[in-house]
Design an enzyme around this catalytic site. Structure first.
Site, PDB file in Angstrom:
ATOM      1  N   GLY A 148       0.799  -1.224   0.000  1.00 38.24           N
ATOM      2  CA  GLY A 148       0.000   0.000   0.000  1.00 38.24           C
ATOM      3  C   GLY A 148       0.829   1.270   0.000  1.00 38.24           C
ATOM      4  O   GLY A 148       1.953   1.302   0.488  1.00 38.24           O
ATOM      5  N   ASP A 189       6.286  -4.838   6.716  1.00 42.75           N
ATOM      6  CA  ASP A 189       6.943  -5.988   7.372  1.00 42.75           C
ATOM      7  C   ASP A 189       7.089  -7.168   6.418  1.00 42.75           C
ATOM      8  O   ASP A 189       8.176  -7.742   6.296  1.00 42.75           O
ATOM      9  CB  ASP A 189       6.213  -6.371   8.665  1.00 42.75           C
ATOM     10  CG  ASP A 189       4.711  -6.520   8.497  1.00 42.75           C
ATOM     11  OD1 ASP A 189       4.176  -6.067   7.464  1.00 42.75           O
ATOM     12  OD2 ASP A 189       4.067  -7.092   9.390  1.00 42.75           O
ATOM     13  N   ASP A 190       6.017  -7.529   5.713  1.00 43.91           N
ATOM     14  CA  ASP A 190       6.092  -8.675   4.809  1.00 43.91           C
ATOM     15  C   ASP A 190       7.076  -8.433   3.668  1.00 43.91           C
ATOM     16  O   ASP A 190       7.825  -9.325   3.282  1.00 43.91           O
ATOM     17  CB  ASP A 190       4.703  -8.968   4.205  1.00 43.91           C
ATOM     18  CG  ASP A 190       3.833  -9.732   5.189  1.00 43.91           C
ATOM     19  OD1 ASP A 190       4.355 -10.202   6.223  1.00 43.91           O
ATOM     20  OD2 ASP A 190       2.616  -9.844   4.932  1.00 43.91           O
ATOM     21  N   LYS A 232       8.480   1.034   5.171  1.00 40.42           N
ATOM     22  CA  LYS A 232       7.328   1.829   4.738  1.00 40.42           C
ATOM     23  C   LYS A 232       6.057   1.258   5.316  1.00 40.42           C
ATOM     24  O   LYS A 232       5.841   0.064   5.247  1.00 40.42           O
ATOM     25  CB  LYS A 232       7.225   1.776   3.217  1.00 40.42           C
ATOM     26  CG  LYS A 232       5.955   2.372   2.657  1.00 40.42           C
ATOM     27  CD  LYS A 232       5.286   1.469   1.618  1.00 40.42           C
ATOM     28  CE  LYS A 232       4.635   0.260   2.268  1.00 40.42           C
ATOM     29  NZ  LYS A 232       3.841  -0.567   1.367  1.00 40.42           N
ATOM     30  N   THR A 233       5.225   2.030   5.898  1.00 44.01           N
ATOM     31  CA  THR A 233       3.829   1.721   6.184  1.00 44.01           C
ATOM     32  C   THR A 233       3.225   2.822   7.043  1.00 44.01           C
ATOM     33  O   THR A 233       3.794   3.218   8.053  1.00 44.01           O
ATOM     34  CB  THR A 233       3.589   0.363   6.877  1.00 44.01           C
ATOM     35  OG1 THR A 233       2.241   0.335   7.359  1.00 44.01           O
ATOM     36  CG2 THR A 233       4.491   0.147   8.076  1.00 44.01           C
ATOM     37  N   LYS A 248     -24.979  18.584  17.871  1.00 47.52           N
ATOM     38  CA  LYS A 248     -26.053  17.600  17.733  1.00 47.52           C
ATOM     39  C   LYS A 248     -25.637  16.228  17.231  1.00 47.52           C
ATOM     40  O   LYS A 248     -26.475  15.343  17.144  1.00 47.52           O
ATOM     41  CB  LYS A 248     -27.206  18.153  16.899  1.00 47.52           C
ATOM     42  CG  LYS A 248     -26.853  18.628  15.512  1.00 47.52           C
ATOM     43  CD  LYS A 248     -28.128  19.134  14.829  1.00 47.52           C
ATOM     44  CE  LYS A 248     -27.823  19.523  13.408  1.00 47.52           C
ATOM     45  NZ  LYS A 248     -28.979  20.025  12.705  1.00 47.52           N
ATOM     46  N   TYR A 249     -24.363  16.047  16.922  1.00 49.22           N
ATOM     47  CA  TYR A 249     -23.950  14.742  16.409  1.00 49.22           C
ATOM     48  C   TYR A 249     -22.784  14.123  17.179  1.00 49.22           C
ATOM     49  O   TYR A 249     -21.855  14.823  17.580  1.00 49.22           O
ATOM     50  CB  TYR A 249     -23.502  14.841  14.942  1.00 49.22           C
ATOM     51  CG  TYR A 249     -24.606  15.161  13.984  1.00 49.22           C
ATOM     52  CD1 TYR A 249     -25.663  14.276  13.787  1.00 49.22           C
ATOM     53  CD2 TYR A 249     -24.593  16.348  13.250  1.00 49.22           C
ATOM     54  CE1 TYR A 249     -26.681  14.572  12.886  1.00 49.22           C
ATOM     55  CE2 TYR A 249     -25.604  16.645  12.353  1.00 49.22           C
ATOM     56  CZ  TYR A 249     -26.650  15.755  12.179  1.00 49.22           C
ATOM     57  OH  TYR A 249     -27.646  16.046  11.291  1.00 49.22           O
ATOM     58  N   GLY A 307      -5.153   1.429   9.547  1.00 55.71           N
ATOM     59  CA  GLY A 307      -4.005   1.057  10.372  1.00 55.71           C
ATOM     60  C   GLY A 307      -3.934  -0.431  10.650  1.00 55.71           C
ATOM     61  O   GLY A 307      -3.155  -0.875  11.479  1.00 55.71           O
ATOM     62  N   GLU A 365      -9.066   0.600  12.825  1.00 55.67           N
ATOM     63  CA  GLU A 365      -9.547  -0.356  11.814  1.00 55.67           C
ATOM     64  C   GLU A 365      -9.508  -1.798  12.325  1.00 55.67           C
ATOM     65  O   GLU A 365     -10.407  -2.582  12.064  1.00 55.67           O
ATOM     66  CB  GLU A 365      -8.650  -0.223  10.568  1.00 55.67           C
ATOM     67  CG  GLU A 365      -9.008  -1.097   9.407  1.00 55.67           C
ATOM     68  CD  GLU A 365      -8.005  -0.938   8.266  1.00 55.67           C
ATOM     69  OE1 GLU A 365      -8.440  -0.914   7.116  1.00 55.67           O
ATOM     70  OE2 GLU A 365      -6.795  -0.820   8.525  1.00 55.67           O
ATOM     71  N   TYR A 373      -7.840   6.034   2.641  1.00 56.20           N
ATOM     72  CA  TYR A 373      -7.299   6.397   1.333  1.00 56.20           C
ATOM     73  C   TYR A 373      -6.998   7.882   1.226  1.00 56.20           C
ATOM     74  O   TYR A 373      -6.214   8.301   0.389  1.00 56.20           O
ATOM     75  CB  TYR A 373      -8.273   5.951   0.243  1.00 56.20           C
ATOM     76  CG  TYR A 373      -8.475   4.457   0.270  1.00 56.20           C
ATOM     77  CD1 TYR A 373      -7.589   3.616  -0.376  1.00 56.20           C
ATOM     78  CD2 TYR A 373      -9.501   3.883   1.012  1.00 56.20           C
ATOM     79  CE1 TYR A 373      -7.732   2.239  -0.309  1.00 56.20           C
ATOM     80  CE2 TYR A 373      -9.656   2.503   1.082  1.00 56.20           C
ATOM     81  CZ  TYR A 373      -8.766   1.698   0.421  1.00 56.20           C
ATOM     82  OH  TYR A 373      -8.899   0.336   0.496  1.00 56.20           O
TER      83      TYR A 373
END
Lengths: 551, 551
Positions: free
Chosen positions: A81, A175-176, A202-203, A242-243, A251, A311, A424
């Site tokens: 990604g 990692d992979d 990277k990540t 109100k919300y 992640g 996530e 994204y």
């Protein structure tokens, strides 16, 4: 001619700051530091990596003599990604190679590791690289998720490297992908191919981290983008009153992003998946915790707020862990139960069928889910038949369970909730100055490691909480970050993911403050990423990095 | 002490740029320009507004003599949804009032127009105002959606204004709120209360616009935030090459935001609701149009892209317009059909029930919708029983219909789509320099209009495509923007919403370029809003404003 925005144009001209030690690379030499082992399973890993295991960490130091450097040929690839700063790894690598010797060449493998296998590449000229400096995305050469694992793939990669007479391959990945880099390094060395393999951490998830790898690149920018949005939404919540906004953050399994964004914005609730797992919090407990905050706030007239959800949360809730594992087994491609399920046409029938073959505990968990989530669990599956955890709308699930819980409690005030998912939006953002500088140095360092003939190393920079001038580039053997883990029922060498630690200073700070943040409206608003002006604003580093690194 | 971010801190110190004419307000006087009428229904409006109709537009000019200004007492209120820059209207108003006479007072009505009715307010001191300069949100005094319509509400508002001895009330709001301002102005004048009422044009939607009102405030910042995110996602799509992103954008009926964001980012598809209406495009036609682009792109190896969808789209698709009108009628509170529906327990039964009482055309439309959308149409209703159009997930609907269409066409390549909705992310963002300057001038101008004894006017600035120094502050009678429209079966005076015009230069530019943008990847990446550095970047104005204003 493609149109570019005024900010893109300006950023193309930004000169990343290099650590002082890298300012003149013609007189650098390496300094071997401590020999490394692995994080665990030393014996097995030594057997798997006989040619590369146990190498020392290396630093750079000034040498008295300047050596003539021969031209290098290097290939670079993006794996997995997007993360902000990828193009700066390439520009740093490119500039260092050219500085070592102007005849050096850089090739970009196209569309990820499949380009390494199939020998598809692009000659990265100065003009091409100059068009992507300090910009987001991986679009200069693309990325992909192929893993180089089979003997055939390894052989094809090796033949391509030989044909191109590559001195090195730089694999930019998580990692992979870095595990893959170590495997490729070992394979090349075993087969007496002189191509060196270097990994770059990277990540955006921030889970590729260790004593030596202070942070993976992209995390800073992604968290800044998400925090800009969270801050904006908090400001809106506080104005409209109100919300409740339930905001899920990318992640994967680790909650580093949620933690960092919470430190930046002070939401009313932030769930940390690792804590949910450690304290075995069920969905009921998590729901109650949120409902408690909503009730307390309502009593002082506040029927609005911000809830951050990582996530990976759902995988860390005990009964879901069990349910998902069962579903993955029952619905694996070719299983009898999977075939039976697919014969059924209507969603209702599928749900009914599955319910009755689950264990009692999982059945209860499954039954209490909103129908939309039940359907997601059954329908949206990856090519291996696994539940696509990232696509489960946990934010909507929690809104539903909280709504139910409040109703049961006889809650009389209004509970209006909106849901958001940010992912994204941040992965391909223009890198912050921190990521722009960091990535450029990582690329620079990768070139130097290849020049020194090192392989199976990760390009690393430490001392990141100081000014870039004082950063310390180094090389860390990738095997030193590994242990064995069971994947698809087989023990495999992998880089251990670093989750949020209960004892980290950043998490402790959150724990000390969250009760206060829950009730008082102490939101902070980071605003948009700034590239010009005060260094305090433009060059800030992740709060969690700062907290965890400063004694 | 509440923690604030470094950027907030810095922005608090930003000094908005005033038009030259406002630099010294002690020697200003007004200049009456042309008398105004209304946009339509002149006779009826004259009858409704006998005391305020037909006033002239006013400009400011330097006077030879400096007049002593008496202290003013003014109340200010936010009405409706948040828009970036609201606090700068207040700070501009405050600074101008104090400059006119240091004994002037500013009160902030709390939580919207209900504060005006119930006489709930806050004394806005320098310390309070200073804490919100150039920041987003409406949280200094809150906002609300109450409409001041009944005689009782009007009386209470009048009594409060009398009690407080207010010289003026400034209503910061959209079209409906400015209509309210005109009604209040007329009511005060009719009742010989000397409080003047001035409106300020606020709305991110950009539909409060006319010859004199070049743009409402907040539009610039909101579009910049959304375009930052759209650009980031486009960069991600181009890097990963595997997803179509369907992005819905706030903006209610009008598609100004979608148009502006398209001009800023060059997506593959952007739907303009006004065009859909004008050309009577059915859902089938809209779906086909998107599917065509996807097929064409696929043929050249591109299975990714960006589709922008305006929030109001669904109301402009002919068969939906009919369906929604029918549903609103059938399900209005107290209707027999509404009572019957609510007796039914299961969602399936409700859907079945409704299907059979719809007209044939509406039944066909309803039947072809995904179940989730059918449920939304029946369940999520506003207090009046109306379909909550903004909560219909049009982005998901289109993904479903496009998926079906592609399948019917025998499309063999991959179509993976993700959906996004951007709205709350931008409404309370820190204002761009443009909105910060513009709002400050609007507030400043509002104070001057009150000082001149004008009422029923809107504070306006024209010449916005030039540098702020050359902007022209003015007052425009609100009635001149009005006509009569049917609302809830009664003719009412309203400010006419300005939709995207087929002949505007901005829309024409889009039409000339969209075929090219559909196929080639000409995305531009605006990046995050910048506040420091090059003026070309920090002080840019909306592209559509620029295009439409420059001959």
């Amino acid at each position: 001619m493609k149109e570019i925005s005024p900010l893109q144009k300006k950023r193309l001209g930004y000169k990343p700051i290099l650590p002082k030690i890298l300012e003149n690379i013609s007189n650098l030499e390496i300094e071997e530091k401590e020999k490394t082992a692995s994080l665990g399973d030393e014996k097995e890993l030594k057997d798997l990596f006989p040619n590369t295991f146990g190498a020392p960490i290396v630093n750079f130091k000034k040498s008295c003599s300047e050596k003539e450097k021969k031209p290098l040929k290097v290939g670079v690839v993006f794996s997995g990604g997007q993360a902000p700063g990828g193009h700066n790894v390439i520009s740093g690598l490119f500039d260092a190679l050219k500085k070592l010797n102007s005849k050096s060449l850089l090739f970009g493998y196209l569309n990820g590791p499949s380009g390494v296998v199939d020998c598809k590449y692009l000659d990265l000229t100065k003009d091409l690289v100059d068009g992507f400096r300090n910009l987001g995305g991986f679009d200069l050469i693309g990325s992909g998720r192929t893993k180089i694992e089979t003997d055939e793939q390894l052989d094809k990669s090796l033949n391509c490297a030989k044909d191109l007479k590559l001195d090195g391959i730089v694999i930019i990945g998580g990692d992979d992908s870095n595990t893959n880099a170590a495997i490729l390094a070992e394979y090349f060395k075993k087969n007496k191919v002189s191509t060196k393999v270097i990994g770059v951490p990277k990540t955006i998830d921030g889970d590729l981290k260790s004593k030596e790898v202070e942070i993976s690149f992209g995390f800073d920018t992604a968290c800044k983008v998400y925090s800009e949005l969270i801050g904006n939404i908090a400001k809106d919540a506080l104005s409209a009153k109100k919300y409740y906004h339930f905001i899920k953050l990318m992640g994967r399994s680790a909650s580093h992003i949620a933690l960092e964004c919470a430190l930046k914005t002070h939401p009313n609730v932030v769930l940390i998946a690792e804590e949910v797992l450690q304290k075995k919090k069920t969905l009921k407990i998590v729901t109650n915790k949120i409902a408690d905050v909503i009730e307390k706030r309502s009593k002082i007239g506040k029927n609005y707020g911000i809830v951050l959800i990582p996530e990976g949360l759902i995988e860390f809730i005990p009964e879901f862990k069990v349910l998902i594992a069962q579903l993955n087994k029952l619905l694996a491609k070719g299983e009898q139960t999977e075939i039976e399920l697919n014969k059924l046409k209507s969603g209702d029938n599928k749900i009914e069928y599955i319910k009755n073959i689950l264990s009692k505990e999982s059945k209860t968990c499954f039954e209490h889910l909103p129908k939309s989530i039940q359907e997601q669990l059954l329908l949206d599956r990856d090519p291996h038949g696994n539940v696509k955890v990232s696509q489960i709308e946990t934010e909507k699930l929690l809104i539903e369970t909280v709504k139910k819980e409040l109703k049961n409690r006889g809650f009389k005030a209004k509970f209006n909730a909106l849901n958001h998912f940010f992912g994204y939006e941040g992965r391909s953002a223009m890198p912050s100055n921190f990521d722009a500088n960091y990535c450029y140095s990582l690329g620079y360092t990768a070139a130097l490691l290849i020049n020194e003939g090192l392989t199976g190393y990760m390009s690393c920079i430490s001392n990141l909480h100081e000014d870039p001038e004082n950063w310390s580039p180094k090389g860390v053997p990738i095997t030193s970050l590994m242990n064995l883990e069971i994947r698809h029922a087989r023990k495999k060498p992998v880089i251990k993911k670093t989750l949020v630690e209960a004892n980290s200073k950043a998490f402790k700070f959150l724990k000390e403050n969250r009760e206060k943040w829950a009730i008082q409206d102490l939101y902070t608003y980071p605003g948009s990423i700034q590239y010009f002006g005060d260094k305090e604003i433009t060059d800030s580093i992740p709060i969690s990095l700062k907290m965890n690194n400063i004694a």
